[in-house]
Design an enzyme around this catalytic site. Structure first.
Site: not given
Ligand code: GAL
Length: 397
Positions: A126, A183
């Site tokens: 990430d 997302d």
């Protein structure tokens, strides 16, 4: 690690967020086998964020939270490997993960060593809390190189959400997939917005490093960590089909222990999966016939795509056996018009002089449509629904 086809699997984040533990992972693995997901090709089981203790140990190593993972991570790897599954874990290029747990900046080589020792096969990486003094590509190269030297094949799944021009440098880093969007949430608008943004970066896709449109929300039905309104069956079916067409990795996000029949039928549609997993791994292209785009108009991203019908894209993808996958995705709020559902052969690269025509097999309802006069008329496609075909090249007589 070089991959020829988009990875398939399941990830904890969409449904479970912080509520993860050993029991859940083992149960999910069992469910993947019992429900036929593994047989359909889904083999990665990925633990996302919030698995570690907040502090490293005295040797600077990451420590799995013993409350959640009492037997440690190698135990989970063994369980998965014994069942023919692969083990994925999560870290981040910054000081902290997105949920505030220790991340790998300045610990890249130690962490790669831990993941190798735990027999991890996949690392999602990430981009939260990253140092601004180090270039994005360098941050991903640091972990890419560490993984390449850790003594184990670990698939590198980059997750910088497409920011800092990820597409320009990601293939240099050793990543096998790169998150090309923010997302996903479990709602129609999230699916539509991601789809429309991703149609503009299709050409960065391909063998070795696939555009990752984020994990699937199919079957979440509004429940769980990213659960919002939920979607209809048709919307989930479109979502799955489009992600498959676009060569996205397909990471299931619902609770696989309690899938309903509709969810399972979507996720295990072998013919759709075959389009995603086609060995040639070619990029899809627009085949909407009423859009004329001379090659010289092909400028950078937005200029190129500004005239494209992002509301009703028709995508085609050449497959390894000479067939063409064809999909109409109605992202608009109205029934598609005749203009939006008609495809002329020239957009598919099939000359009239070939003496050939196309026979289209609908991959959701089994219907067969034969093209007439060099034109495919798909017929109806309601709002938020799709029509997806495998087209075979056959003699015109
Ligand atoms: C986000 C990422 C999600 C999930 C989450 C965990 O940045 O895009 O997929 O991994 O972090 O905190």
């Amino acid at each position: 690690m070089f991959v020829n086809t988009p990875p398939l699997g399941w990830n904890t984040w969409n449904t479970f967020g912080a509520n993860i533990n050993e029991e859940l992972i083992l149960q999910a693995a069992d469910a993947m086998i019992e429900t036929g997901l593994k047989d359909a090709g889904y083999n990665y089981v990925v633990i996302d964020d919030i698995w570690a203790l907040k502090e490293r140990d005295q040797n600077g190593r990451l420590v799995p939270d013993p409350q959640k993972f009492p037997h440690g991570m190698k135990y989970i790897a063994d369980y998965l490997h014994q069942r023919g599954l692969k083990f994925g874990m999560y870290s981040c290029a910054g000081y902290l993960t997105c949920a505030g747990y220790p991340a790998s900046f300045e610990h890249e080589w130690d962490d790669a060593k831990s993941f190798a020792e735990w027999e991890v096969d996949f690392l999602k990486y990430d981009y939260c809390f990253h140092p601004v003094s180090v270039r994005a590509d360098i941050l991903y190269k640091r972990m890419g190189l560490a993984l390449a030297n850790c003594g184990r094949d670990i698939l590198f799944s980059a997750c910088s959400w497409g920011s800092d021009h990820t597409r320009r440098w990601i293939k240099e880093t050793g990543a096998s997939m790169w998150r090309s969007t923010g997302d996903i949430m479990d709602s129609w608008t999230s699916i539509r917005d991601i789809a429309q943004s991703q149609l503009k970066v299709m050409e960065y896709n391909g063998h070795g490093c696939f555009n990752d449109m984020d994990m699937l929300v199919v079957g979440m039905n509004g429940q769980g960590n990213v659960g919002l309104t939920g979607c209809t069956y048709e919307e989930y079916r479109l979502h799955f089909s489009l992600w498959a067409f676009m060569n996205s990795p397909l990471m299931i996000g619902c609770d696989v222990r309690q899938m309903d029949d509709q969810t399972r039928s979507i996720l295990t549609n072998r013919e759709i999966l075959a389009i995603n997993q086609d060995p040639d791994g070619r990029s899809p292209f627009f085949a909407n016939s009423h859009v004329f785009t001379p090659a010289e108009n092909r400028g950078p991203d937005d200029a190129f795509y500004k005239d494209y019908p992002l509301d009703t894209p028709i995508l085609a993808k050449y497959l390894s056996n000479g067939d063409i996958a064809i999909g109409l995705f109605n992202l608009s709020d109205t029934e598609a018009s005749m203009w939006q559902t008609t495809i002329t052969f020239d957009m598919l690269g099939l000359p009239a002089t070939s003496g050939k025509t196309l026979e289209l097999h609908d991959l959701w309802n089994g219907e067969v449509i034969r093209a007439v006069n060099g034109v495919i008329q798909i017929g109806s496609c309601p709002a938020h629904d799709c029509r997806v075909f495998r087209a075979k090249v056959v003699d015109a007589d």
